[in-house]
Design an enzyme around this catalytic site. Sequence first.
Site, PDB file in Angstrom:
ATOM      1  N   HIS A  84       5.625  17.874 -16.132  1.00  0.00           N
ATOM      2  CA  HIS A  84       4.888  16.768 -15.818  1.00  0.00           C
ATOM      3  C   HIS A  84       4.308  16.739 -14.299  1.00  0.00           C
ATOM      4  O   HIS A  84       4.915  17.636 -13.612  1.00  0.00           O
ATOM      5  CB  HIS A  84       5.622  15.498 -16.201  1.00  0.00           C
ATOM      6  CG  HIS A  84       6.777  15.419 -15.543  1.00  0.00           C
ATOM      7  ND1 HIS A  84       6.701  14.884 -14.234  1.00  0.00           N
ATOM      8  CD2 HIS A  84       7.881  15.535 -15.912  1.00  0.00           C
ATOM      9  CE1 HIS A  84       8.300  14.877 -13.887  1.00  0.00           C
ATOM     10  NE2 HIS A  84       8.860  15.248 -14.786  1.00  0.00           N
ATOM     11  N   CYS A 131      13.614  18.401 -16.257  1.00  0.00           N
ATOM     12  CA  CYS A 131      12.279  18.591 -16.464  1.00  0.00           C
ATOM     13  C   CYS A 131      11.831  19.343 -15.343  1.00  0.00           C
ATOM     14  O   CYS A 131      12.406  19.857 -14.254  1.00  0.00           O
ATOM     15  CB  CYS A 131      11.469  17.230 -16.579  1.00  0.00           C
ATOM     16  SG  CYS A 131      11.958  16.309 -17.940  1.00  0.00           S
TER      17      CYS A 131
END
Length: 218
Positions: free
Chosen positions: A177, A193
Amino acid sequence: MRIEPLRRLWMAVSAGRLATGGAADFGSRQRQPPRRISGRFPAPATWCVERRRDPPCGAAQAEHARQEHRRLPRRARSPYKGAEEPGTIVIAQSRQTLYFVEPDGKAMRYAVAVGAAQNQWTGVSSVTAVHLQPGWTAPESLRRGNTGPAPVYPSGSPDNPMGIGALTLSGGDYAIHGTNRPDSIGRAVSGGCFRMFNEDIADLMRRVRVGTRVVVQS
């Protein structure tokens, strides 16, 4: 930030190729053809940020980020000698680098932030959804010591840790992201992440589709 990739993303949204808003759907583990993702995400979704609330990127952080940008390799097409097929995302955590493999021994190379040492993982995954301007609610696992309400970041919020877009991954509660903390790129700081500069996640989102193979290396 360059405007052109973002403009192309909005055009893709209007054509029904990308989802906007909401939170991430981690339910699907099957490869699927490109499709428009609709509906709301489970709340809270277990996204990966530092184990504290990331503050807004103020003037001091913005200047620090500019300094960091100078030391990091910029997005570029580079030689690739790995065994992965074109169209694969390869993340080399030890180098804080993401590659999107292309034909003829080339790859697009991006700088990323990876998980802190205790949060890193390796394996093979795939993209389950492509989200533009996702909303996000901080999960309990990332709110240790904070007894107040979970922070909620609506779609498009400048303070949203997801930045301008996210690729959710199969097999766990992880994603690739954007970020509201560009100074963290090139470091091992997340909950597992992978963060990218917003202009870089915009570029990568134009290249991938649901089902894209993702190989995470140490």
